[in-house]
Design an enzyme around this catalytic site. Structure first.
Site, PDB file in Angstrom:
ATOM      1  N   HIS A  60       0.813  -1.210   0.000  1.00  0.00           N
ATOM      2  CA  HIS A  60       0.000   0.000   0.000  1.00  0.00           C
ATOM      3  C   HIS A  60       0.852   1.268   0.000  1.00  0.00           C
ATOM      4  O   HIS A  60       2.004   1.261   0.450  1.00  0.00           O
ATOM      5  CB  HIS A  60      -0.951  -0.009   1.190  1.00  0.00           C
ATOM      6  CG  HIS A  60      -2.047  -1.017   1.042  1.00  0.00           C
ATOM      7  ND1 HIS A  60      -3.066  -1.131   1.943  1.00  0.00           N
ATOM      8  CD2 HIS A  60      -2.287  -1.964   0.095  1.00  0.00           C
ATOM      9  CE1 HIS A  60      -3.891  -2.088   1.571  1.00  0.00           C
ATOM     10  NE2 HIS A  60      -3.431  -2.614   0.445  1.00  0.00           N
ATOM     11  N   GLU A  62       0.843   4.108   1.713  1.00  0.00           N
ATOM     12  CA  GLU A  62       1.371   4.658   2.953  1.00  0.00           C
ATOM     13  C   GLU A  62       2.502   3.795   3.505  1.00  0.00           C
ATOM     14  O   GLU A  62       3.480   4.303   4.048  1.00  0.00           O
ATOM     15  CB  GLU A  62       0.270   4.904   3.978  1.00  0.00           C
ATOM     16  CG  GLU A  62      -0.724   3.809   4.196  1.00  0.00           C
ATOM     17  CD  GLU A  62      -1.893   3.719   3.227  1.00  0.00           C
ATOM     18  OE1 GLU A  62      -1.690   3.517   2.013  1.00  0.00           O
ATOM     19  OE2 GLU A  62      -3.034   3.781   3.699  1.00  0.00           O
ATOM     20  N   CYS A  88      -6.030   1.300   5.436  1.00  0.00           N
ATOM     21  CA  CYS A  88      -6.599   0.042   5.911  1.00  0.00           C
ATOM     22  C   CYS A  88      -6.096  -0.162   7.344  1.00  0.00           C
ATOM     23  O   CYS A  88      -5.223   0.559   7.828  1.00  0.00           O
ATOM     24  CB  CYS A  88      -6.189  -1.114   4.998  1.00  0.00           C
ATOM     25  SG  CYS A  88      -4.431  -1.553   5.100  1.00  0.00           S
ATOM     26  N   CYS A  91      -2.235  -0.732   7.585  1.00  0.00           N
ATOM     27  CA  CYS A  91      -1.471   0.504   7.336  1.00  0.00           C
ATOM     28  C   CYS A  91      -1.647   1.500   8.476  1.00  0.00           C
ATOM     29  O   CYS A  91      -0.701   2.174   8.863  1.00  0.00           O
ATOM     30  CB  CYS A  91      -1.876   1.123   6.002  1.00  0.00           C
ATOM     31  SG  CYS A  91      -1.265   0.203   4.573  1.00  0.00           S
TER      32      CYS A  91
END
Length: 131
Positions: A60, A62, A88, A91
């Site tokens: 992801h 981030e 999410c 994360c």
């Protein structure tokens, strides 16, 4: 947020283009977008690795931004992360453990747990919808 949106255009998983920028004192510390493990083929080239209707081949945005900061020795404690979609759960945990105290996100993505836990941890969540 505009920088995060530009970074999102580099995403290599065409299911969702997400970008992030970590900032402190009006200085960009790191950026990331969702894409495959370094050196592996991209979803846009070979397709998706799906589990529970989610592509698990990608890292992801981030997470990539935090990893890029670590790789380059950039301190991100007390920073703000701008991300085009809310983090999410995985994360979110990684962001808060990295010392980031403010998350500014565009669209909501998937997990309401972040709101309850953010308030308990003193992490500020700011919704900045796309224009």
């Amino acid at each position: 947020m505009a920088i995060a949106r530009v970074v999102a255009s580099r995403s290599t998983c065409d299911r969702k283009f997400v970008g992030s920028a970590i900032v402190r004192d009006k200085t960009i510390l790191s950026t990331g977008y969702n894409g495959s493990i370094r050196g592996m083929p991209h979803c846009s080239e070979v397709g998706h690795m799906m589990e529970d209707n989610h592509c698990v081949a990608t890292i992801h945005a981030e997470t990539n931004a935090v990893l890029q900061a670590a790789k380059n020795g950039v301190a991100i404690d007390e920073a703000t992360v701008y991300v085009t979609a809310s983090p999410c759960w995985s994360c979110f945990k990684m962001i808060t453990n990295a010392g980031i105290r403010r998350i500014v996100y565009g669209e909501f993505y998937r997990d309401n747990r972040i709101f309850e836990v953010a308030s308990k941890l003193g992490v500020e969540l700011v919704h900045l919808p796309p224009k």
